[in-house]
Scaffold this active site. Structure first.
Site, mmCIF file in Angstrom:
data_model
loop_
_atom_site.group_PDB
_atom_site.id
_atom_site.type_symbol
_atom_site.label_atom_id
_atom_site.label_comp_id
_atom_site.label_asym_id
_atom_site.label_seq_id
_atom_site.Cartn_x
_atom_site.Cartn_y
_atom_site.Cartn_z
ATOM 1 C CB SER A 171 -0.975 0.219 1.254
ATOM 2 O OG SER A 171 -1.361 1.240 1.551
ATOM 3 C CE1 TYR A 197 -4.367 -2.970 4.910
ATOM 4 C CE2 TYR A 197 -3.254 -1.229 3.969
ATOM 5 C CZ TYR A 197 -4.112 -2.493 3.647
ATOM 6 O OH TYR A 197 -4.272 -2.876 2.534
ATOM 7 C CE LYS A 201 -1.200 -4.267 3.134
ATOM 8 N NZ LYS A 201 -1.414 -5.385 2.201
ATOM 9 C CB THR A 232 -11.333 -2.429 -2.595
ATOM 10 O OG1 THR A 232 -10.689 -2.098 -1.184
ATOM 11 C CG2 THR A 232 -10.352 -2.191 -3.544
#
Length: 311
Positions: A171, A197, A201, A232
């Site tokens: 990401s 997160y 990543k 998404t």
């Protein structure tokens, strides 16, 4: 790529406009050519987390190029398989059960998988609102994004076909985070979902580089890439405010997955190893000095992955 085009591409990248659907539209006019229509005929691809979003779009893209695609997921995958088959009539889609966050599940899956694997796409992702541990005691994002993919790569290594490719779906958020090998389980700092997160990543990008080093000379190619801002289900659920502010310029999943499919099938990526990509171009892994890790930190990450996975 001409000097002018390269300058335009860099401006898009540095301003983040390149992460949007606008960046995808503009770069299509100068990026490397598409793979041959049958580039993956006879190849077998494993895509984790392919029920929806980027994973399903990646599976569709690989199937269009002729690959047999094994979607490694948790739970019922019949709906995802049907959607992929509708998008690519005549495609060969296999649903495999594998919970990437559980090392026991990864071991069983890799042991039972028959035949060679030519493409492995580490796509499965989560962003829980609160710090969560798996039944095995690992923080959920670490387990899903880092430990499970590391173990799956190690376990499938004997089954990789000639010229196999391993792709880590990272990401762009990782640019704001350093490698925190000292707090992999996110116990020291106050838990923040987006930061956690991004931390994992960042770990993925470093692990891809480390795996590339270890597989150098074997014929296996390892790369990582980021999709830009893609619309998404995960974004809608975990980042609703971001989606509300940017939804008019978000990429669709197919646009976000384009580089992953290209990395799996095109000739150019096979000439490199351990690179970080976006929109079919190699990108820097750091823009801020404060995010740069040391060799010792990189080794600490690798040793922790070995310790926590047994591989």
């Amino acid at each position: 790529m001409s000097t002018v085009t390269r300058a335009a591409d860099t401006v898009l990248d540095r301003t983040l406009l390149g992460y949007s659907s606008i960046g995808h539209f503009l770069r299509r006019h100068w990026w490397p050519e598409d793979p041959a229509p049958d580039a993956l005929a006879g190849k077998v691809a494993v895509v984790t987390g392919a029920k929806a979003g980027l994973g399903k779009a990646t599976a569709i893209g690989l199937a269009k190029l002729g690959a047999t695609v094994r979607i490694a997921i948790r739970g019922d995958g019949d709906a995802a398989r049907a959607e992929i088959e509708r998008a690519v009539p005549g495609s060969r889609i296999v649903v495999d059960q594998c919970d990437v966050s559980l090392m026991s599940s990864v071991r069983d899956y890799a042991k039972d998988l028959d035949g060679e694997v030519d493409i492995l796409v580490h796509n499965a992702g989560v962003m829980p609102a609160e710090r969560t541990e798996t039944a095995e005691g690992n923080e959920l994002m670490l387990a899903t994004h880092v430990l499970g993919p590391h173990l799956l790569t190690a376990s499938l290594r004997p089954k990789f076909g000639e010229g196999a490719r391993v792709i880590w779906v990272s990401s762009g958020g990782m640019y704001g985070q350093p490698l925190r090998a000292d707090d992999l389980q996110y116990r020291r700092d106050e838990y923040k979902p987006a930061a956690g997160y991004a931390r994992t990543k960042r770990m993925q990008v470093v692990l891809a580089e480390l795996w590339a080093d270890r597989l150098d000379g074997s014929g296996v190619t390892v790369h990582s890439a980021h999709p830009g801002w893609a619309d998404t289900p995960g974004v809608a659920t975990s980042l609703p405010t971001f989606r509300k502010l940017t939804r008019r310029i978000l990429r669709d999943p197919g646009q976000g997955a384009d580089t992953f499919v290209w990395l799996a099938a095109a000739e150019e990526p096979g000439r490199y190893n351990g690179m970080f990509w976006h929109d079919r171009v190699q990108r820097p892994t750091h823009y801020l000095g404060k995010t740069r890790e040391t060799a010792a930190q990189r080794q600490e990450l690798w040793q922790a992955c070995e310790r926590l996975t047994g591989r």
